[in-house]
Each structure stands twice: as structure tokens, then as C-alpha cells.
Design an enzyme around this catalytic site. Structure first.
Site, PDB file in Angstrom:
ATOM      1  N   ARG A 131       0.826  -1.204   0.000  1.00 37.09           N
ATOM      2  CA  ARG A 131       0.000   0.000   0.000  1.00 37.09           C
ATOM      3  C   ARG A 131       0.863   1.258   0.000  1.00 37.09           C
ATOM      4  O   ARG A 131       0.516   2.256  -0.634  1.00 37.09           O
ATOM      5  CB  ARG A 131      -0.937  -0.009   1.206  1.00 37.09           C
ATOM      6  CG  ARG A 131      -1.987   1.102   1.152  1.00 37.09           C
ATOM      7  CD  ARG A 131      -3.064   0.912   2.202  1.00 37.09           C
ATOM      8  NE  ARG A 131      -2.556   1.049   3.560  1.00 37.09           N
ATOM      9  CZ  ARG A 131      -3.316   0.957   4.640  1.00 37.09           C
ATOM     10  NH1 ARG A 131      -4.620   0.724   4.514  1.00 37.09           N
ATOM     11  NH2 ARG A 131      -2.804   1.090   5.851  1.00 37.09           N
ATOM     12  N   LYS A 233      -2.775   6.545   1.555  1.00 33.54           N
ATOM     13  CA  LYS A 233      -2.615   7.037   2.923  1.00 33.54           C
ATOM     14  C   LYS A 233      -1.683   8.255   2.946  1.00 33.54           C
ATOM     15  O   LYS A 233      -0.635   8.271   3.599  1.00 33.54           O
ATOM     16  CB  LYS A 233      -2.090   5.917   3.815  1.00 33.54           C
ATOM     17  CG  LYS A 233      -2.528   6.045   5.268  1.00 33.54           C
ATOM     18  CD  LYS A 233      -2.284   4.755   6.024  1.00 33.54           C
ATOM     19  CE  LYS A 233      -2.648   4.895   7.492  1.00 33.54           C
ATOM     20  NZ  LYS A 233      -4.095   5.122   7.688  1.00 33.54           N
ATOM     21  N   GLU A 269     -16.322   6.543   4.444  1.00 34.53           N
ATOM     22  CA  GLU A 269     -15.606   5.998   5.591  1.00 34.53           C
ATOM     23  C   GLU A 269     -15.578   7.023   6.709  1.00 34.53           C
ATOM     24  O   GLU A 269     -15.972   8.178   6.533  1.00 34.53           O
ATOM     25  CB  GLU A 269     -14.186   5.579   5.204  1.00 34.53           C
ATOM     26  CG  GLU A 269     -13.292   6.702   4.718  1.00 34.53           C
ATOM     27  CD  GLU A 269     -11.888   6.193   4.384  1.00 34.53           C
ATOM     28  OE1 GLU A 269     -11.239   5.603   5.261  1.00 34.53           O
ATOM     29  OE2 GLU A 269     -11.442   6.414   3.238  1.00 34.53           O
TER      30      GLU A 269
END
Length: 385
Positions: A131, A233, A269
Site C-alpha cells: 500500500r 494514505k 468511511e
């Protein structure tokens, strides 16, 4: 400096024999780590058989500085090479560093666990490495290889092993960071990158501890938009969320639940975790589709739910459908699997079923069992340090 032989012996043994990375042809990392740690360890912090002076029974989710951190650098025309474990402390950055001026930075979150037999484990660190690589590509950054990333996380956890809580008392939260550390004035990728890792022992993320979460649906502020960086992220995704989060917490809520920025109708989210709903034993969660972070815990819960026989859907979920759900819960590295007790939308509060025998409870106990070693890890998710 003097180093205790027991600690060095563990480093040598686990870096060269016990490390799963040696199977990937990365045994050269072991000598590098041992060399750097030989220069850094002191008697007061290198004992293999003692815990740090922490009140483990009252451990919250806050920063408790540990002994060591990991750093590695490279220029924009190179790849990352040798890193080192060093004493935890401040780092030096130019005022014109890319991360300070243009937000060129990404991070990850991983937990190290201690089991009853004293062994130490990580949960799917390779997925965090992958990721980070995806995020680095989106942010025009150079990232460590998967092997370098996992090795660095292992060494950071091992160097800070006395800060890993006793079984059942919490975990060591490990924070890998990749930042544009080079000096630059114009808008462009940084000329230098720094990969660093620090760690902190933590307990429960939310103050409610064992209670359920109370979420507030935010329809004024948005976390991400199509074509943006919501699916990685990036550090730039989090500061803008503070306004809505503070507003919700001041109103007595645990966190914010965001809607999509186009229709302002579909849930996406929370500030720091993914969300799931259960209706008639069907488990549903919003499809990531570029605006939602694909959480490692989210991915794991999807697999566990399917293994337990539940139908799982990844799709658009209108907020009205969420309101009508039987159960709602959140997932994330920091929060684990946390049940949602209520959601407030347009001034209307809706409460949900609670209990360990519900779907959320079964998924949580299965995931925790795999992490603790009481349930067989059939997928190879657990990595021993």
C-alpha cells in the site's frame, strides 16, 4: 557503549535464522541491522527479559516515546539502500523540504503483538508495504521495496521489544513514514526521500474502550473527491478532517462518517477507519473506487466473513440503507473491529443491535484469535519477528 549479549544474540538469531525475509534473499539486511544496533544499545534499554516502566492496565492510544527508530534515505535518482536503527529523537529538515511545503508524505500503521509464550508477531506487514508503494507512486515518490519495508518494521519492533505490552494489554503501534525530505522551492517532486519508523505502545483507539461507537454523518465537509488522493494514505488526507472530527467530538460523538462528495448520499468511511453494515446476514461495505482507503483490516475482515459463510458485497451504500441496517461496525489497524451503537443523521439518532453473538462479534473474535494464535492462521497473515 556496552550491549547485553542476550539482546545481541536475539538480534543475530532472528535476523539470520528466524526472519522469513531470509527466504526472499534478503539476508544481507541482517548484518546491517546487527552492526547499527551494536553501536546504539545501552544496558538500560537492551534487556531482553524486562518490560518498560508503563502502566499496562491503563494504556490509551497516545504517544509514548520508545527507545529506537529506523531511518533510511535516498535521492530522487536512486533506490533505497541501507537503513539503520538509531535512538529515538528529533529529525532535522530544511524549511523548504517537500513534505513541509507541499505535503509530499505518506504513512502506514502496523501493530506488533506479544503472545502468551513470549513470541512477537506482526499482522500482514507485506500489505502495508504494498500500500505504501501504491501511495508513493500516486504522490511521485520513491518507496522502499516490500522486503526492505518488512525488514525495517521487524527491526524497529525488535529493538523496542520491551515496549510491546503483555498479552491482552495492548500492542506496539508501529508508524512507518515516507516523506519528501529534500529542499525544494518550486512545485515539483522532492530531490530526496526519507523513510523512517517510530513506535509507541497503545491500547484502545477510542475512549469508549469496550463500549460501542456513536457516529455523526457529516454532509458539509468531505474527506475525498474523485481523482484525488483519498485512496492512498497521504498525510494530506488527515488535517482537513480535523474540522469535522472536532465538531463531532465536541457534540459527544466518537467520530465522523463521511458521504461521497458528488451525490452527498453514499457513505464512504470515518476519519480513521472503514465502515461495514449487516442486513439479513449479508455483510456490505463501500467499494473503494479511489476515494476510500483500502484498509488492511478491511480486507482481512472481508476474507474472514466469506470463510465464515457470509455473503459479502463491496458496493455503493446510500446513507438511508445504512440507517436501516441490523448491525454497523468499523475496522482499522488502530480501532480493530469496533461495533457502532448509533448513527446520527440530520438530527435523527438510530441505534443498532449489540452483542458478542452478532456478526461483528464473530468477526472480531476470529480476527483476534488469529492474531493471538488461538485460531489457526490458514492464510499466512502472521509474521513472526
Amino acid at each position: 557503549m556496552v550491549m547485553r549479549r542476550g539482546y545481541l544474540g536475539i538480534l543475530i538469531q532472528r535476523s539470520t535464522i528466524g526472519s522469513s525475509l531470509s527466504k526472499l534473499g534478503t539476508s544481507s539486511f541482517a548484518s546491517q541491522a546487527t552492526s547499527s544496533l551494536q553501536q546504539l544499545c545501552e544496558p538500560s534499554s537492551c534487556s531482553d527479559d524486562e518490560y518498560a516502566d508503563v502502566d499496562w492496565n491503563n494504556l490509551g492510544f497516545g504517544l509514548t516515546p520508545t527507545d529506537y527508530m529506523y531511518t533510511m534515505k535516498c535521492s530522487k535518482d536512486e533506490n533505497f539502500k541501507q537503513g539503520q536503527v538509531r535512538r529515538y529523537g528529533n529529525i532535522e529538515l530544511s524549511p523548504s523540504a517537500g513534505v513541509l511545503n507541499y505535503g509530499q508524505g505518506i504513512f502506514e500503521g502496523i501493530k506488533a503483538y506479544r503472545r502468551e509464550d513470549g513470541r512477537l508477531f506482526l499482522f500482514r506487514p507485506d500489505q502495508n508495504a504494498i500500500r505504501m508503494q501504491i501511495g508513493a507512486e500516486r504522490m511521485c515518490m520513491i518507496s522502499p521495496s516490500v522486503e526492505q519495508f518488512v525488514h525495517a518494521v521487524k527491526e524497529t519492533a525488535l529493538a523496542n521489544r520491551r515496549w510491546i505490552p503483555p498479552p491482552g494489554k495492548g500492542s506496539l503501534y508501529i508508524r512507518p513514514l515516507l516523506i519528501g525530505s529534500g529542499a525544494i522551492l518550486g512545485l515539483a517532486p522532492s530531490p530526496e526521500y526519507t523513510f523512517l519508523i517510530y513506535a509507541s505502545p497503545v491500547g484502545n483507539y477510542f475512549k469508549e474502550v469496550t463500549a460501542s461507537l456513536n457516529l455523526y454523518v457529516e454532509d458539509e465537509f468531505h474527506r475525498a473527491s474523485r481523482g484525488g488522493a483519498g485512496g492512498v494514505k497521504s498525510i494530506t488526507n488527515y488535517a482537513p478532517a480535523l474540522k469535522a472530527q472536532s465538531k463531532a467530538q465536541n457534540g459527544g460523538f466518537s467520530d465522523v462518517l463521511y458521504l461521497d462528495s458528488v451525490s452527498k448520499r453514499n457513505i464512504e468511511e470515518a476519519s480513521s477507519c472503514n465502515i461495514f453494515m449487516v442486513k439479513d446476514n449479508v455483510v456490505s461495505t463501500p467499494a473503494t473506487a479511489g476515494t476510500i482507503l483500502e484498509g488492511i483490516t478491511r480486507k482481512s475482515i472481508i476474507d474472514i466473513a466469506r470463510d465464515l459463510g457470509y455473503q459479502v458485497e463491496e458496493r455503493s451504500i446510500p446513507v438511508e440503507e445504512l440507517i436501516d441496517a441490523d448491525e454497523v461496525f468499523c475496522t482499522g489497524t488502530a480501532v480493530g473491529v469496533a461495533p457502532v451503537g448509533s448513527i446520527t443523521y440530520h438530527g435523527k439518532r438510530v441505534e443498532y443491535e449489540m452483542g458478542t453473538q452478532l456478526v461483528c462479534g464473530k468477526l472480531h473474535s476470529t480476527l483476534a484469535g488469529i492474531q493471538r494464535g488461538t485460531i489457526e492462521d490458514k492464510r499466512g497473515w502472521i509474521v513472526e519477528i
